[in-house]
Design a protein around this motif. Structure first.
Motif, PDB file in Angstrom:
ATOM      1  N   THR A  70      -9.680 -14.181  -0.357  1.00  0.00           N
ATOM      2  CA  THR A  70      -9.905 -12.751  -0.236  1.00  0.00           C
ATOM      3  C   THR A  70     -10.159 -12.182  -1.611  1.00  0.00           C
ATOM      4  O   THR A  70      -9.755 -12.754  -2.617  1.00  0.00           O
ATOM      5  N   ASP A  71     -10.820 -11.062  -1.600  1.00  0.00           N
ATOM      6  CA  ASP A  71     -11.174 -10.326  -2.806  1.00  0.00           C
ATOM      7  C   ASP A  71     -12.263 -11.009  -3.620  1.00  0.00           C
ATOM      8  O   ASP A  71     -13.414 -10.662  -3.494  1.00  0.00           O
ATOM      9  N   THR A  72     -11.950 -11.958  -4.493  1.00  0.00           N
ATOM     10  CA  THR A  72     -12.993 -12.588  -5.309  1.00  0.00           C
ATOM     11  C   THR A  72     -12.754 -14.089  -5.320  1.00  0.00           C
ATOM     12  O   THR A  72     -11.740 -14.579  -4.839  1.00  0.00           O
ATOM     13  N   TYR A  73     -13.691 -14.856  -5.904  1.00  0.00           N
ATOM     14  CA  TYR A  73     -13.501 -16.300  -6.023  1.00  0.00           C
ATOM     15  C   TYR A  73     -12.272 -16.610  -6.867  1.00  0.00           C
ATOM     16  O   TYR A  73     -11.565 -17.556  -6.634  1.00  0.00           O
ATOM     17  N   ARG A  74     -12.051 -15.776  -7.900  1.00  0.00           N
ATOM     18  CA  ARG A  74     -11.025 -16.128  -8.881  1.00  0.00           C
ATOM     19  C   ARG A  74      -9.620 -15.662  -8.520  1.00  0.00           C
ATOM     20  O   ARG A  74      -8.668 -16.390  -8.650  1.00  0.00           O
ATOM     21  N   ARG A  75      -9.499 -14.424  -8.058  1.00  0.00           N
ATOM     22  CA  ARG A  75      -8.140 -13.882  -7.841  1.00  0.00           C
ATOM     23  C   ARG A  75      -7.498 -14.525  -6.604  1.00  0.00           C
ATOM     24  O   ARG A  75      -8.068 -14.475  -5.521  1.00  0.00           O
ATOM     25  N   PRO A  76      -6.296 -15.135  -6.721  1.00  0.00           N
ATOM     26  CA  PRO A  76      -5.669 -15.733  -5.543  1.00  0.00           C
ATOM     27  C   PRO A  76      -5.242 -14.644  -4.548  1.00  0.00           C
ATOM     28  O   PRO A  76      -4.790 -13.574  -4.940  1.00  0.00           O
ATOM     29  N   ALA A  77      -5.448 -14.916  -3.295  1.00  0.00           N
ATOM     30  CA  ALA A  77      -5.130 -13.921  -2.278  1.00  0.00           C
ATOM     31  C   ALA A  77      -3.637 -13.888  -2.018  1.00  0.00           C
ATOM     32  O   ALA A  77      -2.980 -14.905  -2.044  1.00  0.00           O
ATOM     33  N   ASN A  78      -3.091 -12.714  -1.765  1.00  0.00           N
ATOM     34  CA  ASN A  78      -1.684 -12.669  -1.392  1.00  0.00           C
ATOM     35  C   ASN A  78      -1.542 -12.652   0.129  1.00  0.00           C
ATOM     36  O   ASN A  78      -2.532 -12.553   0.869  1.00  0.00           O
ATOM     37  N   LEU A  79      -0.332 -12.758   0.575  1.00  0.00           N
ATOM     38  CA  LEU A  79      -0.068 -12.901   2.008  1.00  0.00           C
ATOM     39  C   LEU A  79      -0.600 -11.726   2.815  1.00  0.00           C
ATOM     40  O   LEU A  79      -1.192 -11.892   3.873  1.00  0.00           O
ATOM     41  N   ASP A  80      -0.397 -10.546   2.249  1.00  0.00           N
ATOM     42  CA  ASP A  80      -0.804  -9.341   2.974  1.00  0.00           C
ATOM     43  C   ASP A  80      -2.305  -9.319   3.243  1.00  0.00           C
ATOM     44  O   ASP A  80      -2.757  -9.075   4.355  1.00  0.00           O
ATOM     45  N   ARG A  81      -3.070  -9.627   2.215  1.00  0.00           N
ATOM     46  CA  ARG A  81      -4.515  -9.652   2.388  1.00  0.00           C
ATOM     47  C   ARG A  81      -4.921 -10.764   3.331  1.00  0.00           C
ATOM     48  O   ARG A  81      -5.856 -10.635   4.118  1.00  0.00           O
ATOM     49  N   TYR A  82      -4.221 -11.898   3.221  1.00  0.00           N
ATOM     50  CA  TYR A  82      -4.534 -13.015   4.103  1.00  0.00           C
ATOM     51  C   TYR A  82      -4.325 -12.602   5.568  1.00  0.00           C
ATOM     52  O   TYR A  82      -5.164 -12.874   6.437  1.00  0.00           O
ATOM     53  N   LEU A  83      -3.190 -11.913   5.822  1.00  0.00           N
ATOM     54  CA  LEU A  83      -2.894 -11.487   7.197  1.00  0.00           C
ATOM     55  C   LEU A  83      -3.974 -10.540   7.719  1.00  0.00           C
ATOM     56  O   LEU A  83      -4.426 -10.651   8.857  1.00  0.00           O
ATOM     57  N   ALA A  84      -4.380  -9.607   6.864  1.00  0.00           N
ATOM     58  CA  ALA A  84      -5.405  -8.656   7.280  1.00  0.00           C
ATOM     59  C   ALA A  84      -6.706  -9.385   7.600  1.00  0.00           C
ATOM     60  O   ALA A  84      -7.386  -9.078   8.578  1.00  0.00           O
ATOM     61  N   ALA A  85      -7.021 -10.375   6.774  1.00  0.00           N
ATOM     62  CA  ALA A  85      -8.263 -11.125   6.997  1.00  0.00           C
ATOM     63  C   ALA A  85      -8.160 -11.977   8.259  1.00  0.00           C
ATOM     64  O   ALA A  85      -9.121 -12.121   9.006  1.00  0.00           O
ATOM     65  N   ARG A  86      -6.985 -12.542   8.500  1.00  0.00           N
ATOM     66  CA  ARG A  86      -6.825 -13.402   9.670  1.00  0.00           C
ATOM     67  C   ARG A  86      -6.814 -12.595  10.968  1.00  0.00           C
ATOM     68  O   ARG A  86      -7.489 -12.926  11.936  1.00  0.00           O
ATOM     69  N   ASP A  87      -6.054 -11.490  10.970  1.00  0.00           N
ATOM     70  CA  ASP A  87      -5.872 -10.752  12.221  1.00  0.00           C
ATOM     71  C   ASP A  87      -7.008  -9.763  12.488  1.00  0.00           C
ATOM     72  O   ASP A  87      -7.310  -9.457  13.633  1.00  0.00           O
ATOM     73  N   ILE A  88      -7.585  -9.209  11.428  1.00  0.00           N
ATOM     74  CA  ILE A  88      -8.683  -8.233  11.506  1.00  0.00           C
ATOM     75  C   ILE A  88      -8.243  -6.925  12.136  1.00  0.00           C
ATOM     76  O   ILE A  88      -8.601  -5.850  11.713  1.00  0.00           O
ATOM     77  N   HIS A  89      -7.439  -7.014  13.208  1.00  0.00           N
ATOM     78  CA  HIS A  89      -7.007  -5.787  13.888  1.00  0.00           C
ATOM     79  C   HIS A  89      -5.609  -5.990  14.427  1.00  0.00           C
ATOM     80  O   HIS A  89      -5.064  -7.091  14.346  1.00  0.00           O
ATOM     81  N   CYS A  90      -5.027  -4.923  14.984  1.00  0.00           N
ATOM     82  CA  CYS A  90      -3.705  -4.977  15.619  1.00  0.00           C
ATOM     83  C   CYS A  90      -3.688  -6.080  16.667  1.00  0.00           C
ATOM     84  O   CYS A  90      -4.659  -6.281  17.389  1.00  0.00           O
ATOM     85  N   ARG A  91      -2.562  -6.837  16.750  1.00  0.00           N
ATOM     86  CA  ARG A  91      -2.522  -8.000  17.623  1.00  0.00           C
ATOM     87  C   ARG A  91      -1.905  -7.720  18.986  1.00  0.00           C
ATOM     88  O   ARG A  91      -1.608  -8.643  19.738  1.00  0.00           O
ATOM     89  N   PHE A  92      -1.707  -6.438  19.333  1.00  0.00           N
ATOM     90  CA  PHE A  92      -1.299  -6.150  20.712  1.00  0.00           C
ATOM     91  C   PHE A  92      -2.532  -6.343  21.584  1.00  0.00           C
ATOM     92  O   PHE A  92      -3.633  -5.949  21.187  1.00  0.00           O
ATOM     93  N   PRO A  93      -2.370  -6.956  22.775  1.00  0.00           N
ATOM     94  CA  PRO A  93      -3.553  -7.244  23.586  1.00  0.00           C
ATOM     95  C   PRO A  93      -4.418  -6.003  23.790  1.00  0.00           C
ATOM     96  O   PRO A  93      -3.922  -4.962  24.205  1.00  0.00           O
ATOM     97  N   GLY A  94      -5.684  -6.130  23.460  1.00  0.00           N
ATOM     98  CA  GLY A  94      -6.639  -5.057  23.732  1.00  0.00           C
ATOM     99  C   GLY A  94      -6.806  -4.052  22.608  1.00  0.00           C
ATOM    100  O   GLY A  94      -7.699  -3.233  22.643  1.00  0.00           O
ATOM    101  N   CYS A  95      -5.917  -4.077  21.580  1.00  0.00           N
ATOM    102  CA  CYS A  95      -6.004  -3.050  20.532  1.00  0.00           C
ATOM    103  C   CYS A  95      -6.924  -3.515  19.413  1.00  0.00           C
ATOM    104  O   CYS A  95      -6.875  -4.661  18.991  1.00  0.00           O
ATOM    105  N   ARG A  96      -7.796  -2.612  18.921  1.00  0.00           N
ATOM    106  CA  ARG A  96      -8.757  -2.979  17.881  1.00  0.00           C
ATOM    107  C   ARG A  96      -8.542  -2.176  16.597  1.00  0.00           C
ATOM    108  O   ARG A  96      -9.431  -2.098  15.761  1.00  0.00           O
ATOM    109  N   ARG A  97      -7.362  -1.560  16.432  1.00  0.00           N
ATOM    110  CA  ARG A  97      -7.144  -0.775  15.209  1.00  0.00           C
ATOM    111  C   ARG A  97      -7.199  -1.702  13.987  1.00  0.00           C
ATOM    112  O   ARG A  97      -6.534  -2.728  13.965  1.00  0.00           O
ATOM    113  N   PRO A  98      -8.027  -1.351  12.967  1.00  0.00           N
ATOM    114  CA  PRO A  98      -8.212  -2.256  11.833  1.00  0.00           C
ATOM    115  C   PRO A  98      -6.902  -2.607  11.131  1.00  0.00           C
ATOM    116  O   PRO A  98      -6.004  -1.772  11.017  1.00  0.00           O
ATOM    117  N   ALA A  99      -6.831  -3.848  10.645  1.00  0.00           N
ATOM    118  CA  ALA A  99      -5.596  -4.372  10.058  1.00  0.00           C
ATOM    119  C   ALA A  99      -5.107  -3.536   8.879  1.00  0.00           C
ATOM    120  O   ALA A  99      -3.914  -3.425   8.661  1.00  0.00           O
TER     121      ALA A  99
END
Ligand SMILES: [Zn+2]
Length: 445
Positions: A335-364
């Protein structure tokens, strides 16, 4: 119902067409009857929610939670967002309690569900029972004959006639509903909508038009060493609509508001709010980022954007979050750039993309990070025990017995208060074609 006049010498096609029309009419009549039943059921569900809430708590928030939990129960069963179900429950109860003749007309297939909802929506301000009954009677007569949109136009006129309050009073209420929204249109495009006072909206449009006309009128300067006749002057090739759209986004992305409480005063200079940059996560497959492929880039992992725009943002827009994905399996590389290591929070946002309740699409990025298994109960703070949940669904999970379990593949298995299980699959950046090998370097996770 309509009856068809017989024609003198029907051919085979005429007979077939008459049959098609009859079948479509019959299907619509059956649907109207079923819709009436759905409305009765949704209203009954809301009555149960209200009854339970009244016996459980005096707190408004807790009462609403009861409704939300029941709406979620129905929503997960029907694969519809619970907020949509909640809205339908309210509209259904309004129809059942306030418009009995309309419900009967629907159950008898004399109008469609759309007609019925139009009558409810346009009659919302008529609270006196007598006035509402008169409105319903008048509009129904019309609804039997015309389409739902035509019914709406007529219903608006009738409601205006019968309205108990002046336009000034009504505007004071209506202006509370001002808002801005976004709707995606495909092909890398989206629509921005604004509801505000008519004066401000027309003023905005007028300013954009005036500016656009000025831009059209100014000839683009040619390089100094080229002699150009006035006849050859190059004017902006964009049409007025295109220039207005470019201006509106430009001003909103780069301008500052004239009233800025962060600077403590109304000033001519741009205040602190002007320094806030636009945020969006741009997902770019590594090969597209490198210019070797041209597809797969998106905003928030869901809304496709063209490769040129994506590469341009990757190169020069520091406040836009960049997410690189593996070209073959689509998992997050960094996440972010090639160089900066991603932290957990950004990783979660990238993985989930949106709220994980069934049917919800609110951005992470608008979501909380929730421990599937409570931290206090031994749940770990690791990706495999964390998920993005929006405020609405985080509260629902905390306050009501909704139980999530994260499976090895990243799916989250939700068990509802009634014991119904629904699984929210992990998001995946869709890839349909094989690509050459990805660039060297291990994924950070
Ligand atoms: Zn949610």
């Amino acid at each position: 119902m309509n009856t068809s006049a017989s024609i003198a010498h029907p051919d085979q096609d005429d007979v077939a067409l008459a049959d098609i029309v009859d079948r479509l009419v019959a299907a619509d009549e059956a649907i109207a009857e079923i819709e009436a039943d759905k409305i009765v059921q949704l209203a009954a569900a809301l009555r149960i929610a209200k009854k339970r809430a009244a016996t459980q708590s005096v707190e408004t928030r807790m009462r609403e939670l009861e409704e939300r939990s029941i709406a979620s129960e129905i929503g997960t069963a029907l694969r519809v967002h619970d907020r949509a179900i909640q809205n339908r429950m309210h509209a259904a109860l309004e129809l059942v309690e306030g418009y009995p003749a309309t419900l009967d007309a629907l159950a008898e297939s004399r109008i469609s569900a759309r007609h019925a909802m139009v009558i409810v929506e346009e009659g919302r301000d008529l609270t006196a029972p007598d006035t509402r009954a008169l409105y319903e009677r008048t509009v129904l007569e019309r609804a039997y004959l015309v389409t739902a949109p035509a019914t709406r136009t007529f219903a608006m006129q009738v409601a205006q006639e019968l309205h108990p309050r002046s336009i000034t009073e009504r505007h004071a209420t209506a202006v509370q509903k001002r808002r801005v929204w976004v709707q995606d249109l495909g092909d890398g495009m989206a629509e921005l909508g604004i509801i505000a006072s008519a004066v401000l909206v027309h003023g905005t449009m007028d300013r954009l038009t005036q500016c656009a006309n000025q831009i059209k009128a100014v000839a683009v300067e040619e390089p100094a060493d080229v002699e150009v006749d006035e006849d050859d002057a190059v004017y902006d090739q964009r049409n007025i609509d295109q220039i207005r759209a470019d201006l509106a986004t430009d001003i909103l992305l780069t301008g500052g508001p004239s009233v800025d409480p962060t600077t403590g005063a109304i000033t001519g200079a741009l205040g602190g709010l002007a320094a806030i940059h636009a945020r969006a996560s741009i997902v770019i497959p590594a090969l597209t980022a490198a210019g070797l492929a041209d597809r797969g880039a998106s905003v928030d992992g869901a809304i496709p954007v063209d490769a040129d725009t994506a590469r341009c943002l990757l190169a020069g827009a520091p406040s836009w979050e960049r997410i690189l994905t593996h070209p073959i399996h689509g998992h997050v590389l960094a996440t972010d750039t090639y160089r900066r290591p991603a932290n957990l929070d950004r990783y979660l946002a990238a993985r989930d993309i949106h709220c994980r309740f069934p049917g919800c699409r609110r951005p992470a990025r608008q979501c909380d990070r929730d421990h599937n298994q409570d931290w206090a109960l031994g749940g770990t703070t690791e990706a495999c025990n964390l998920a993005c949940l929006c405020k609405r669904h985080h509260t629902l999970k905390t306050e009501k017995p909704w139980k999530p379990v994260q499976l090895r593949d990243g799916s989250i298995r939700w068990t509802s208060p009634l014991g119904r299980v629904s699984t929210d699959p992990p998001e995946r950046y869709v890839i349909f074609r094989d690509e050459p090998d990805p660039p060297p370097g291990d994924p950070p996770f």
